[in-house]
Motif scaffolding. Structure first.
Motif, PDB file in Angstrom:
ATOM      1  N   VAL A   1       0.847  -1.208   0.000  1.00 29.45           N
ATOM      2  CA  VAL A   1       0.000   0.000   0.000  1.00 29.45           C
ATOM      3  C   VAL A   1       0.876   1.250   0.000  1.00 29.45           C
ATOM      4  O   VAL A   1       0.627   2.197  -0.757  1.00 29.45           O
TER       5      VAL A   1
ATOM      6  N   GLY B   1       3.782   1.557  -1.132  1.00 26.24           N
ATOM      7  CA  GLY B   1       4.364   1.737  -2.456  1.00 26.24           C
ATOM      8  C   GLY B   1       3.383   2.319  -3.444  1.00 26.24           C
ATOM      9  O   GLY B   1       3.695   3.256  -4.185  1.00 26.24           O
ATOM     10  N   VAL B   2       2.163   1.812  -3.434  1.00 23.41           N
ATOM     11  CA  VAL B   2       1.161   2.322  -4.377  1.00 23.41           C
ATOM     12  C   VAL B   2       0.921   3.799  -4.135  1.00 23.41           C
ATOM     13  O   VAL B   2       0.822   4.597  -5.068  1.00 23.41           O
ATOM     14  N   LEU B   3       0.829   4.161  -2.877  1.00 20.10           N
ATOM     15  CA  LEU B   3       0.447   5.541  -2.597  1.00 20.10           C
ATOM     16  C   LEU B   3       1.577   6.527  -2.785  1.00 20.10           C
ATOM     17  O   LEU B   3       1.336   7.682  -3.074  1.00 20.10           O
ATOM     18  N   THR B   4       2.832   6.084  -2.610  1.00 18.21           N
ATOM     19  CA  THR B   4       3.881   7.092  -2.571  1.00 18.21           C
ATOM     20  C   THR B   4       4.854   7.085  -3.751  1.00 18.21           C
ATOM     21  O   THR B   4       5.471   8.083  -4.032  1.00 18.21           O
ATOM     22  N   ARG B   5       4.992   5.961  -4.457  1.00 17.54           N
ATOM     23  CA  ARG B   5       6.018   5.941  -5.481  1.00 17.54           C
ATOM     24  C   ARG B   5       5.619   6.728  -6.697  1.00 17.54           C
ATOM     25  O   ARG B   5       4.463   6.808  -7.067  1.00 17.54           O
ATOM     26  N   ARG B   6       6.599   7.294  -7.355  1.00 21.60           N
ATOM     27  CA  ARG B   6       6.314   8.116  -8.506  1.00 21.60           C
ATOM     28  C   ARG B   6       6.274   7.335  -9.795  1.00 21.60           C
ATOM     29  O   ARG B   6       5.528   7.641 -10.693  1.00 21.60           O
TER      30      ARG B   6
ATOM     31  N   VAL C   1       4.604   1.330  -9.029  1.00 18.15           N
ATOM     32  CA  VAL C   1       3.271   1.225  -8.452  1.00 18.15           C
ATOM     33  C   VAL C   1       2.676  -0.135  -8.765  1.00 18.15           C
ATOM     34  O   VAL C   1       2.087  -0.799  -7.899  1.00 18.15           O
TER      35      VAL C   1
ATOM     36  N   VAL D   1       3.900   9.326 -12.280  1.00 20.73           N
ATOM     37  CA  VAL D   1       2.463   9.405 -11.998  1.00 20.73           C
ATOM     38  C   VAL D   1       2.024  10.831 -11.717  1.00 20.73           C
ATOM     39  O   VAL D   1       0.920  11.252 -12.093  1.00 20.73           O
ATOM     40  N   ASP D   2       2.860  11.618 -11.090  1.00 19.13           N
ATOM     41  CA  ASP D   2       2.456  12.987 -10.749  1.00 19.13           C
ATOM     42  C   ASP D   2       2.227  13.845 -11.973  1.00 19.13           C
ATOM     43  O   ASP D   2       1.502  14.826 -11.939  1.00 19.13           O
TER      44      ASP D   2
ATOM     45  N   ILE E   1       0.958  12.730 -14.834  1.00 17.33           N
ATOM     46  CA  ILE E   1      -0.199  12.290 -15.623  1.00 17.33           C
ATOM     47  C   ILE E   1      -1.461  12.728 -14.901  1.00 17.33           C
ATOM     48  O   ILE E   1      -2.096  11.962 -14.193  1.00 17.33           O
ATOM     49  N   ASN E   2      -1.848  14.004 -15.078  1.00 21.89           N
ATOM     50  CA  ASN E   2      -3.015  14.515 -14.351  1.00 21.89           C
ATOM     51  C   ASN E   2      -3.946  15.338 -15.251  1.00 21.89           C
ATOM     52  O   ASN E   2      -4.474  16.349 -14.866  1.00 21.89           O
TER      53      ASN E   2
ATOM     54  N   MET F   1      -6.873  14.424 -16.443  1.00 18.13           N
ATOM     55  CA  MET F   1      -8.291  14.263 -16.104  1.00 18.13           C
ATOM     56  C   MET F   1      -8.604  14.911 -14.782  1.00 18.13           C
ATOM     57  O   MET F   1      -8.873  14.266 -13.791  1.00 18.13           O
ATOM     58  N   LYS F   2      -8.492  16.228 -14.811  1.00 20.86           N
ATOM     59  CA  LYS F   2      -8.798  16.942 -13.589  1.00 20.86           C
ATOM     60  C   LYS F   2      -9.771  18.066 -13.900  1.00 20.86           C
ATOM     61  O   LYS F   2     -10.225  18.210 -15.029  1.00 20.86           O
ATOM     62  N   TRP F   3     -10.097  18.894 -12.956  1.00 23.04           N
ATOM     63  CA  TRP F   3     -11.033  19.984 -13.197  1.00 23.04           C
ATOM     64  C   TRP F   3     -10.380  21.020 -14.098  1.00 23.04           C
ATOM     65  O   TRP F   3     -11.033  21.855 -14.641  1.00 23.04           O
TER      66      TRP F   3
END
Lengths: 100, 649, 530
Positions: free
Chosen positions: A19, A21-26, A31, A92-93, A95-96, A98-100
């Motif tokens: 968990v 790793g999923v939440l924190t790795r870039r 992930v 991951v940071d 690839i954003n 799909m945001k507002w």
């Protein structure tokens, strides 16, 4: 025989590492690695209970989980490759879209 | 023979359909005019046959109801297309078809060369159809169909030349057209119809039926005089009558209806449509007899209108407008007669008025025709030598309307005045008497300024007598204006009072309900003499002021200058209506109802909800940051919470 | 074994629509012809239904029932009676005419357009035929979607706004109705020996026994949805936008049929299912109806856009219909059913006429016209006839409906005063004001604009579209009995049921203990002290 709680604790630790790793790795691939770790920890729990309860159902379920994990890993990696081809990054940071 | 009543109504409809659908293709005016006039002519002949048969039968057997088909049936309402043939309706039908036929023939000459010739005759036939339905109907609903139908035809015919400029009351000078006048007529009529409708609802609510026979018999059997419901019914029906028959307060459309071609003015706004209100009150005599307060109102409005319109007639300069105000005034007399209980007298005056007023209008039409469209009598004069036939017939009509014996107008108007005195009150009589004087004055002012004296028109005009299709009807109407009165010569003059006797069975129940007074014979002679006297006085003063000493009339104008201006502007009634009713309605609807309320508040609320939703959405979507791991964290937290709840329940 | 005519009438346009969707896009002739043929067939079936319907009987006729969702007792249940037959004939009458009209005026995506119109027709017919509340709701929502597309794709300038507004506004009301439907079914299941049901005939026997407090809410839920559809003041503001932006054929169908679904809903659902609640809310709905009449007329008078003028006139006319429905006398209810048809005809024809002028000049502003009767006399004649019909001239259809409604409202015992009818009757005057003024500004006056001087009169196709409408207008005006007698039986039963409930209210019986028997038709009910 190793007592059951040991397996469960190991499983919990592995799950928590996954968990984290999923939440924190870039890196997206890391992930996925962590995700696999989480799934395998679940597998471990299932096998442990199956051995202790003498019921084969748990091990059958493990087979399901392995199959699903493999399929999901395949699809996920395909998506990452497609993403990389377009955005030249697996961070991951970044690839954003799909945001507002 | 009575079964043929259907044909009376059918032929004008056939004429309308033929001329309406094929008229444009038929190039021949004679054919179109022939179809139109022929249809009405046949109706007249059929009616005559029925009349003759009625004369031959006993008075009790003269009522026939011929039913053709079902019309509206819903719930407890059941109305048929059925016609009531009795003395009153046959009399009205004779007038409508007879005078109508003459006017149709006249129109062939008057409308010669007009591109809308076929349309004119189609509309005229439609009008006759509607009017016949009105007078022959055996129930209120069918009568209302005719009632509104004649309003429609009036609209179509007033606006026949739909783009001509026409000074219409209530509009800024120079802006109004004949279409505006037509629209005004329709709408003012509709306001009256609103009253008629409510009256009909009350009738149905009270009596359970809309058929005359049912309503009248139940009314005379069950209702006592002075009952509130009957008061309201009769009052509301009378509101409808004020609209259709141009009484105060809904008379304002009639002078503007002169925008239409003169035959229209003659037929619709003199002889027939405007008499619909009189007919209706006469037909409902039973109801009115049970409502004495309403009768007083009818008589009061009648005489007030008669005087009011007469004052306006003496200063107008347009030949048709003078006649229009004269019509309003004479209709007032008819209502006066009805209001004091003399139903037959009112109808008698209706008949004679149809003759001489139609004649006056048709004569005016001949004059206008001869003067190439000029309608201002100040620009006429001396036409006597150029239009002899027109002049002679016009003079006959003028004498009739002034009430000079032995012409018809004398007998009918005098009967009303006598009844006003004996059944009504002295006040009614004296006001009516003054009005009679004014009538004689204004009509002879018209005659003198138009036909006598020096010519006040440019030399280029060559007035000539009209064609035979126009003059023959004039002559026939003149004969009727002279002889028509002999149908109603009162007994004291050794007459048979035929009209009264003829209509008596119709008014039996009504007369029984009213308490009719009787005066001595001497009184009647005396009043008769006074009527002739004031008529003569009116003629004398007109002769004096306009022929003998015209400088006197100019002096009077300057002395009473401001008063004359007010009267000439019709006491500014149109402007007052415009200010109080029309403008607030339109402006209020636009600014208050539409822009402020509908678009602003209601729609604003709807759009406001949408805006609110959008606002909240905007606020909420900021949660979507796009970073997947944030979502995963939220997911994890949610799972933890749920597990916690499940474990620690 | 009689043929399932109602299913046929639903399937014919559906089959046509599917056929069109499968056809190649380029084959425009085929698409248009197919659309026309299937809608005319549907009309033929509806005429047969009308002729064979027994007007004197209040029962449902041509009933078809097929089990659908077993567990919830939802079935595909169709049936018609005197109340629904006339709207059905109207729907199937107007659809082929609008397709014929749009033969040349729709240029893009014709395939989708015709298919949408046919789907719309299926939806509308389904709404009028369904006697299962769930099936009714299904069709109700189903016809929103084609209408949304029609407005949104083939509409005017501001079409997206209008389409979205129409869709959301209507759906908002319908969702509450869905809740009420579900609640009704649930209530049926709570009764002793009962089960969850959406069958209307069963609900007719069950629903009136619901206690008044809850009945009111259910009534309001249904009524809101219908009120938005009618449209009843103050829920009417979607209408002007939807009408103005929709293509002509869309407006005709919208005004001609869709609005009737609201009034039909009142008659079919609100009143028979919730009689006590009806009695409670009746005065308010009557007042809203009267306000609609006067308000709609006044606002219509000052519109500069012809289509908006006609749109607001719809609000006014349907105010009459609502007034007639809630007067609950036989004359008024029959009058309102006839007026539903009348409005469909006259307002539909008005929209067609406005559309014909728009096709030529691409403007709807009254100020852009003037003097048209000189160039287009045939058009002028049709416009005059239709305007007079809308004004309610006796001899034409509008008068029959308006007169019956006003008469019924006047004598109604459900309205405490005749003031309702009196105020409503002023609408008679106002209608003449706004229509004649519009007519004059458009058709009379000087022909001063050069674009107007080259206008062509009506083509044969356009005349062919208008003539059947005018014929029907005259038929109803001169001999309305042929239609009134179809509605007689159902109306009588509706009114009698309400009168019974009304009488009950004034005795000291708790409301709802005795139910109305709408389903059976037999009046086996003892009236005490009546």
């Amino acid at each position: 025989m190793v007592p059951l709680p040991f397996y469960l604790v190991l499983s919990a630790i592995l799950f928590t590492i996954g968990v984290a790793g999923v939440l924190t790795r870039r890196n997206a691939i890391i992930v996925f690695l962590s995700l696999e770790l989480m799934l395998n920890s679940a597998n471990l729990t299932l096998v442990a209970f199956s051995a202790f309860l003498g019921d084969a159902t748990g091990q059958v379920l493990v087979f399901f989980v392995i199959a699903v994990a493999a399929a999901e890993a395949a699809v996920g990696l395909a998506i990452i490759i497609a993403l990389f081809r377009n955005k030249q990054t697996v961070n991951v940071d970044e690839i954003n879209i799909m945001k507002w | 023979m009575f079964q043929l009543v259907g044909y009376i109504v059918l032929f004008p409809m056939i004429g309308f359909i033929l001329n309406g659908l094929l008229g444009k293709k038929l190039r021949s005016e004679a054919l179109i005019g022939g179809i139109g006039s022929g249809a009405v002519g046949v109706s007249f002949v059929v009616c005559l046959l029925i009349f003759v048969e009625m004369l031959g039968s006993a008075p009790e057997e003269r009522l026939h109801i011929i039913s053709f088909s079902q019309w509206v049936t819903a719930g407890s309402l059941s109305v048929n297309v059925a016609y009531q043939v009795d003395q009153l309706s046959v009399l009205m039908t004779l007038i409508v078809t007879g005078v109508g036929f003459l006017i149709h023939v006249y129109s062939i000459g008057y409308l010669h060369g007009d591109p809308g010739f076929w349309r004119f005759f189609a509309y005229l036939n439609l009008f006759i159809f509607m009017m016949l339905n009105l007078v022959l109907a055996d129930n209120f609903l069918l009568m209302f169909l005719g009632w509104e139908g004649v309003g429609l035809c009036s609209y179509l015919l007033i606006g026949f030349w739909h783009d001509r400029k026409f000074e219409t009351g209530g509009y800024a000078p120079g802006t109004a057209t004949t279409s505006d006048a037509a629209r005004k007529a329709f709408i003012v009529n509709r306001i009256g119809d609103f009253g008629f409708l409510i009256g009909m609802f009350l009738i149905f609510n009270t009596f359970g039926s809309l058929t005359f026979e049912d309503v009248f018999s139940r009314a005379s059997a069950t209702i006592s005089s002075g009952d509130t419901i009957i008061f309201w019914i009769t009052l509301l029906l009378f509101v409808g009558a004020t609209g259709k028959s141009a009484q105060i307060p809904l008379y304002v459309w009639l002078p503007d209806a002169m925008a239409g071609p003169t035959p229209v003015s003659a037929l619709i706004h003199a002889a027939t449509m405007v008499t619909a209100g009189v007919y209706m009150v006469a037909r409902c005599s039973v109801l009115y007899a049970l409502a004495p307060i309403t009768m007083d109102i009818v008589a009061t409005i009648g005489i007030a209108t008669a005087l009011f319109a007469a004052t306006m007639g003496i200063v107008q300069n347009d030949i048709k407008k003078i006649l229009a105000y004269s019509t309003i005034s004479q209709l007032g007399y008819m209502f006066l007669g009805l209001g004091v209980g003399a139903f037959a007298s009112g109808v008698f005056h209706l008949m004679t008025h149809a003759f001489f007023k139609a004649l006056l209008f048709l004569g005016a039409g001949a004059v206008i025709h001869a003067m190439e469209g000029e309608q201002d009598i100040q620009k006429m004069g001396g036409l006597r030598t150029y239009l002899p036939k027109t002049y002679k017939t016009f003079l006959v009509a003028a004498l009739a309307i002034a009430g000079i014996p032995p012409l018809s107008g004398f007998f009918s108007k005098d009967e009303i005045l006598w009844m006003a005195y004996s059944q009504g009150s002295f006040v009614f009589w004296i006001l009516g008497w003054i009005g009679a004087g004014l009538t004689a004055f204004y009509i002879f002012r018209l005659v003198i300024l138009t036909f006598e004296g020096a010519a006040r028109w440019p030399h280029q005009k060559h007035p000539h007598e009209a064609v035979r299709t126009m003059t023959v009807p004039l002559i026939i109407l003149a004969v009727l204006s002279v002889g028509g009165g002999f149908a109603g010569v009162p007994e004291i003059l050794l007459g048979s009072n035929a009209v009264d006797r003829w209509l008596e069975p119709v008014y039996e129940k009504a007369n029984a309900a009213m308490a009719l007074a009787t005066e001595g014979e001497a009184g009647e002679f005396f009043l008769m003499g006074l009527s002739v006297l004031i008529g003569g006085a009116g003629i004398y003063f007109a002769w004096l002021l306009y022929l003998r000493r015209p400088e006197l009339s100019t002096k009077l104008s300057s002395v009473f200058g401001r008063l004359q201006k007010v009267v000439l502007n019709k006491y500014y009634v149109d402007e007052i209506y415009d200010l109080i009713v029309v403008r607030p309605c339109v402006k209020g609807s636009e600014r208050l109802l539409w822009k402020f309320f509908d678009a602003g508040i209601i729609d604003g609320a709807v759009n406001g909800v949408a805006t609110l939703m959008a606002y909240f959405s905007n606020a909420f979507r900021r949660i979507q940051v796009g970073v997947v791991q944030g979502y995963a964290l939220a997911f994890l937290l949610g799972v933890v919470v749920v597990l916690g709840i499940m474990l620690f329940r | 074994m009689e043929p399932p005519l109602l299913t046929y009438i639903l399937c014919t346009p559906l089959a046509g629509a599917i056929l069109i969707l499968l056809a190649p896009m380029g084959n425009v002739r085929f698409i248009k012809t197919c659309g026309l043929v299937s809608s005319i067939t549907a009309f033929a079936i509806s005429v047969r239904l009308c002729v064979e319907l027994d007007g004197a009987s209040p029962a449902m006729q041509f009933v078809e029932q097929v089990r659908w969702i077993e567990g919830l007792n939802i079935s595909y249940h169709l049936g018609i009676d005197g109340i629904s037959i006339l709207p059905i004939v109207l729907t199937s009458f107007l659809t082929p005419l609008t397709l014929l009209y749009s033969w040349n005026s729709i240029e893009k995506r014709i395939k989708g357009y015709v298919a949408m119109m046919l789907f719309l027709e299926v939806g509308m017919l389904g709404v009028f035929c369904a006697i299962d509340t769930f099936l009714f709701y299904f069709f109700w929502e189903a016809m929103l979607i084609p209408m949304y597309f029609i407005i949104g794709i083939w509409g005017g300038q501001n079409r997206i706004y209008a389409a979205v507004k129409f869709f959301l506004y209507t759906m908002f009301g319908s969702l509450l109705m869905l809740v009420a439907i579900i609640w009704l079914g649930y209530y049926a299941s709570t009764l002793a020996g009962g089960h969850f049901t959406t069958d209307l005939l069963e609900l007719f026997t069950i629903a009136p026994s619901i206690p008044l407090s809850i009945q009111s809410w259910l009534f309001l839920a249904f009524a809101l949805s219908f009120a938005i559809k009618v449209p009843l003041f103050p829920f009417h503001t979607w209408l002007p936008d939807a009408h103005v932006e929709a293509p002509t054929a869309g407006s005709v169908i919208l005004a001609g049929v869709l609005l009737k679904m609201g009034t039909y809903g009142f008659l079919r659902f609100c009143i028979p299912l919730f009689p006590q609640a009806t009695l409670q809310f009746l005065p308010y709905l009557g007042v809203l109806g009267v306000i609609g009449i006067v308000y709609g007329a006044l606002v219509s008078m000052v519109q500069p856009d012809m289509k908006k003028l006609v749109a607001y006139s719809s609000v006014s006319h349907l105010g009459f219909v609502v007034l007639g429905i809630f007067a609950l006398t036989e004359e008024a209810v029959q009058g309102s059913i006839i007026q539903m048809v009348n409005h469909g005809l006259s307002t539909g024809a008005l929209f067609l006429l406005v559309g014909m002028v728009y096709d030529r000049r691409h403007t709807r502003l009254i100020s852009d016209f003037g003097g048209l009767s000189k160039r287009m006399p045939v058009y002028a004649t049709f416009l005059m006839i239709v305007s007079l019909s809308s004004i309610g001239l006796p001899g034409l259809n509008g008068f029959i409906g308006e007169f019956l409604i006003l008469l019924g409202a006047f004598k109604s015992r459900f309205f405490a005063t005749p003031a309702y009818a009196i105020f409503a009757a002023t609408g008679v005057v106002l209608a003449a004001v706004y229509l004649l003024w519009m007519y004059q500004r458009v058709m009379f006056g000087p022909l001063d604009k050069p674009e107007n001087q080259v206008l062509k009169d009506l083509s044969m196709r356009e005349i062919a579209v208008l003539t059947p409408i005018v014929i029907w207008i005259l038929w109803i005006g001169v001999y309305p009995s042929s239609f009134l007698e179809k509605t007689a039986g159902s109306t009588k039963r509706l009114v009698e049921t309400m009168e019974r409930n009304h009488a009950l209210q004034f005795e000291s019986l708790p409301p709802g203990t005795i139910s109305s028997d709408n389903a059976s038709g037999a009046v086996s009910f003892s009236r005490s002290a009546e």
